[in-house]
Design a protein around this motif. Structure first.
Motif, mmCIF file in Angstrom:
data_model
loop_
_atom_site.group_PDB
_atom_site.id
_atom_site.type_symbol
_atom_site.label_atom_id
_atom_site.label_comp_id
_atom_site.label_asym_id
_atom_site.label_seq_id
_atom_site.Cartn_x
_atom_site.Cartn_y
_atom_site.Cartn_z
ATOM 1 N N VAL A 2 15.181 -0.950 7.308
ATOM 2 C CA VAL A 2 13.755 -1.203 7.539
ATOM 3 C C VAL A 2 13.044 0.088 7.964
ATOM 4 C CG1 VAL A 2 12.066 -2.414 8.982
ATOM 5 C CG2 VAL A 2 14.072 -3.643 8.105
ATOM 6 N N MET A 3 13.661 0.849 8.873
ATOM 7 C CA MET A 3 12.996 2.051 9.372
ATOM 8 C C MET A 3 12.812 3.088 8.259
ATOM 9 S SD MET A 3 12.282 1.042 12.379
ATOM 10 C CE MET A 3 11.427 2.451 13.082
ATOM 11 N N ARG A 4 13.692 3.042 7.255
ATOM 12 C CA ARG A 4 13.567 4.003 6.146
ATOM 13 C C ARG A 4 12.767 3.468 4.962
ATOM 14 N NH1 ARG A 4 19.687 6.524 6.334
ATOM 15 N NH2 ARG A 4 19.417 7.373 8.434
ATOM 16 N N ALA A 5 12.203 2.285 5.098
ATOM 17 C CA ALA A 5 11.425 1.702 4.005
ATOM 18 C C ALA A 5 10.280 2.636 3.616
ATOM 19 C CB ALA A 5 10.858 0.345 4.436
ATOM 20 N N VAL A 6 10.000 2.740 2.318
ATOM 21 C CA VAL A 6 8.872 3.578 1.923
ATOM 22 C C VAL A 6 7.570 2.853 2.253
ATOM 23 C CG1 VAL A 6 10.179 4.664 0.055
ATOM 24 C CG2 VAL A 6 8.648 2.772 -0.472
ATOM 25 N N THR A 7 6.617 3.602 2.745
ATOM 26 C CA THR A 7 5.295 3.024 2.998
ATOM 27 C C THR A 7 4.345 3.695 2.020
ATOM 28 O OG1 THR A 7 5.151 4.548 4.864
ATOM 29 C CG2 THR A 7 5.681 2.266 5.368
ATOM 30 N N ASP A 8 3.359 4.387 2.480
ATOM 31 C CA ASP A 8 2.520 5.177 1.581
ATOM 32 C C ASP A 8 1.839 6.231 2.422
ATOM 33 O OD1 ASP A 8 -0.270 4.039 2.332
ATOM 34 O OD2 ASP A 8 0.966 2.291 1.950
ATOM 35 N N SER A 9 0.990 7.040 1.815
ATOM 36 C CA SER A 9 0.489 8.202 2.541
ATOM 37 C C SER A 9 -0.673 7.860 3.481
ATOM 38 C CB SER A 9 0.062 9.286 1.556
ATOM 39 O OG SER A 9 -0.792 8.710 0.598
ATOM 40 N N GLY A 10 -1.218 6.659 3.376
ATOM 41 C CA GLY A 10 -2.297 6.283 4.297
ATOM 42 C C GLY A 10 -1.761 6.130 5.716
ATOM 43 N N THR A 11 -2.633 5.735 6.634
ATOM 44 C CA THR A 11 -2.165 5.541 8.005
ATOM 45 C C THR A 11 -2.547 4.161 8.520
ATOM 46 O OG1 THR A 11 -4.166 6.670 8.699
ATOM 47 C CG2 THR A 11 -2.117 7.942 8.758
ATOM 48 N N ARG A 12 -3.572 3.563 7.920
ATOM 49 C CA ARG A 12 -4.010 2.259 8.412
ATOM 50 C C ARG A 12 -3.030 1.183 7.955
ATOM 51 N NH1 ARG A 12 -8.923 -0.534 6.340
ATOM 52 N NH2 ARG A 12 -8.139 -2.409 7.332
ATOM 53 N N VAL A 13 -2.716 0.274 8.839
ATOM 54 C CA VAL A 13 -1.869 -0.844 8.453
ATOM 55 C C VAL A 13 -2.762 -1.949 7.902
ATOM 56 C CG1 VAL A 13 -0.236 -2.577 9.250
ATOM 57 C CG2 VAL A 13 -0.168 -0.288 10.235
ATOM 58 N N ARG A 14 -2.592 -2.217 6.616
ATOM 59 C CA ARG A 14 -3.382 -3.298 6.034
ATOM 60 C C ARG A 14 -2.530 -4.062 5.037
ATOM 61 N NH1 ARG A 14 -6.119 -0.577 1.204
ATOM 62 N NH2 ARG A 14 -4.635 1.105 0.933
ATOM 63 N N TYR A 15 -2.946 -5.303 4.807
ATOM 64 C CA TYR A 15 -2.209 -6.136 3.867
ATOM 65 C C TYR A 15 -2.880 -6.034 2.511
ATOM 66 C CZ TYR A 15 -0.268 -10.142 1.481
ATOM 67 O OH TYR A 15 0.335 -10.943 0.553
ATOM 68 N N ASP A 16 -2.312 -5.172 1.662
ATOM 69 C CA ASP A 16 -2.895 -4.945 0.342
ATOM 70 C C ASP A 16 -1.734 -4.638 -0.611
ATOM 71 O OD1 ASP A 16 -4.107 -4.047 -1.943
ATOM 72 O OD2 ASP A 16 -4.970 -2.230 -1.035
ATOM 73 N N LEU A 17 -1.265 -5.674 -1.300
ATOM 74 C CA LEU A 17 -0.052 -5.528 -2.102
ATOM 75 C C LEU A 17 -0.243 -4.573 -3.272
ATOM 76 C CD1 LEU A 17 1.416 -9.154 -2.234
ATOM 77 C CD2 LEU A 17 2.290 -7.187 -0.956
ATOM 78 N N GLU A 18 -1.494 -4.480 -3.773
ATOM 79 C CA GLU A 18 -1.764 -3.584 -4.892
ATOM 80 C C GLU A 18 -1.839 -2.130 -4.435
ATOM 81 O OE1 GLU A 18 -2.094 -3.525 -8.253
ATOM 82 O OE2 GLU A 18 -1.046 -5.439 -7.971
ATOM 83 N N GLY A 19 -2.706 -1.890 -3.461
ATOM 84 C CA GLY A 19 -2.976 -0.523 -3.030
ATOM 85 C C GLY A 19 -1.889 0.051 -2.136
ATOM 86 N N SER A 20 -1.204 -0.833 -1.415
ATOM 87 C CA SER A 20 -0.238 -0.365 -0.438
ATOM 88 C C SER A 20 0.982 -1.300 -0.436
ATOM 89 C CB SER A 20 -0.936 -0.342 0.929
ATOM 90 O OG SER A 20 -0.147 0.300 1.880
ATOM 91 N N PRO A 21 1.739 -1.262 -1.543
ATOM 92 C CA PRO A 21 2.777 -2.283 -1.730
ATOM 93 C C PRO A 21 3.913 -2.225 -0.706
ATOM 94 C CG PRO A 21 2.912 -0.607 -3.454
ATOM 95 C CD PRO A 21 1.652 -0.337 -2.681
ATOM 96 N N GLY A 22 4.251 -1.018 -0.240
ATOM 97 C CA GLY A 22 5.350 -0.904 0.722
ATOM 98 C C GLY A 22 4.992 -1.563 2.048
#
Ligand code: TYM
Length: 327
Positions: A218-238
């Motif tokens: 879990v700690m190594r899961a890829v996220t994305d380059s943004g910083t805000r935590v939001r629920y957006d499966l398209e824009g921020s799938p990780g």
């Protein structure tokens, strides 16, 4: 009467996706009607397989059913190959299905169509799945989102058979999970987490992974380059996938507001790891107890197969009668 059927094919070690999308939900409905759950081992023969591994995975999957809380006094648990009626009904349904519609199945296109060595049974696989469901006149099928097209085919075949030969089958409804109906791979969140991933895949959480392994994945899961935590499966799938997993583990269906509680990816990941570990702990504990006692698991499967055959027999008799077989 509410009749529930579902199955898991023993092709790999079960994942968190299998649990959130299916297995956990079997336990949730088991006291609400007639429930029939199968380790669908015939389905595992549709792709390259090794006999000894198949047998071991079948046992492991059945043990996980019990570890997940399925109560053999409340529901019927069995191994598909112990009930020959499934294969028999599958043939009758093959005589109702068209090559064209099977050819268009997404899973077949992805896994086999046009490749050398593709087994015939991979093409007919969804028909066997329809037979599993229709044999029990199931009204409801709890499955993950990836089974949607297969469920649609089961419905089409039921309707087509009933129209042609008289009403024999119940047309089943798909019962998808509210959240986490499609858990994605932690390293590649555009791909679903699959038990057929390589055993050591870092983006796939197995139900029997020890807590430190779960945490590391879990700690190594890829996220994305943004910083805000939001629920957006398209824009921020990780990040979206982590929120789905968290919502699924803690039973929070409002994923937007769940996301709003976090200001950093780090704290989100820590909570996801804690929630997954907490969800799996009792299951792993029960698994450890049951794994010492394979005789009990085997006895439950045998008794379940007898009961399953009793339940399915009237449907197959009616189907044979309707289609012009039998006296
Ligand atoms: P199978 O064995 O691939 O998966 C078992 C169940 O787990 C769900 N699932 C997931 N849910 C959420 N996220 C994921 N990443 C994920 N991966 C898997 C699946 O949707 C499924 O519910 N064809 C079926 C087995 C089957 C069956 C049946 C199911 C055969 N006959 C009759 C229901 C009724 C399959 O391959 O599932």
């Amino acid at each position: 009467q509410r009749v529930v059927f579902s199955g898991i094919k023993p092709t790999g070690r079960l994942t968190l996706g299998n649990h959130l999308g299916a297995l956990r939900r079997f336990a949730d409905v088991q006291y609400t009607g007639r429930c029939v759950f199968s380790v669908v081992d015939l389905h595992a023969l549709t792709v390259d397989h090794r006999p000894a591994r198949l047998r071991a995975l079948t046992r492991e999957t059945a043990t996980l059913y019990l570890a997940a809380g399925l109560d053999p006094d409340a529901c019927v648990l069995f191994r598909q190959s112990d009930v020959p009626l499934h294969a028999e009904l599958s043939f009758l349904l093959e005589c109702t299905a068209y090559v064209g519609e099977l050819n268009r199945m997404i899973q077949y296109k992805e896994k086999g169509r046009g490749r050398p060595g593709t087994r015939v049974s991979l093409l007919t696989y969804p028909v066997l799945m329809a037979a599993d469901i229709l044999a029990y006149r199931a009204s409801e099928v709890p499955v993950g989102d990836d089974q949607r097209q297969h469920l649609e085919l089961a419905r089409d075949l039921a309707v087509r058979f009933n129209r042609a030969y008289g009403t024999v089958f119940v047309v089943p409804e798909m019962a998808p999970a509210q959240v986490a109906a499609r858990v994605m791979n932690l390293q590649d969140p555009r791909r679903k987490m699959s038990k057929d991933d390589p055993d050591d895949a870092p983006g796939t959480i197995r139900l029997l992974d020890p807590p430190d392994v779960v945490r590391r994945k879990v700690m190594r899961a890829v996220t994305d380059s943004g910083t805000r935590v939001r629920y957006d499966l398209e824009g921020s799938p990780g990040v979206g996938n982590l929120i789905e997993i968290l919502g699924g583990c803690v039973g929070e269906p409002d994923l937007e507001s769940l996301a709003d509680r976090y200001t950093s990816y780090g704290s989100l990941k820590r909570d996801v790891a804690d929630a997954v570990i907490a969800l799996l702990e009792p299951l792993q504990q029960r698994y450890a107890d049951l794994a010492d006692d394979p005789g009990t698991v085997e006895a439950i499967l045998r008794k379940g197969a007898e009961r399953a055959a009793e339940l399915a027999a009237p449907t197959i008799t009616a189907a044979k009668q309707a289609i012009g077989l039998a006296a």
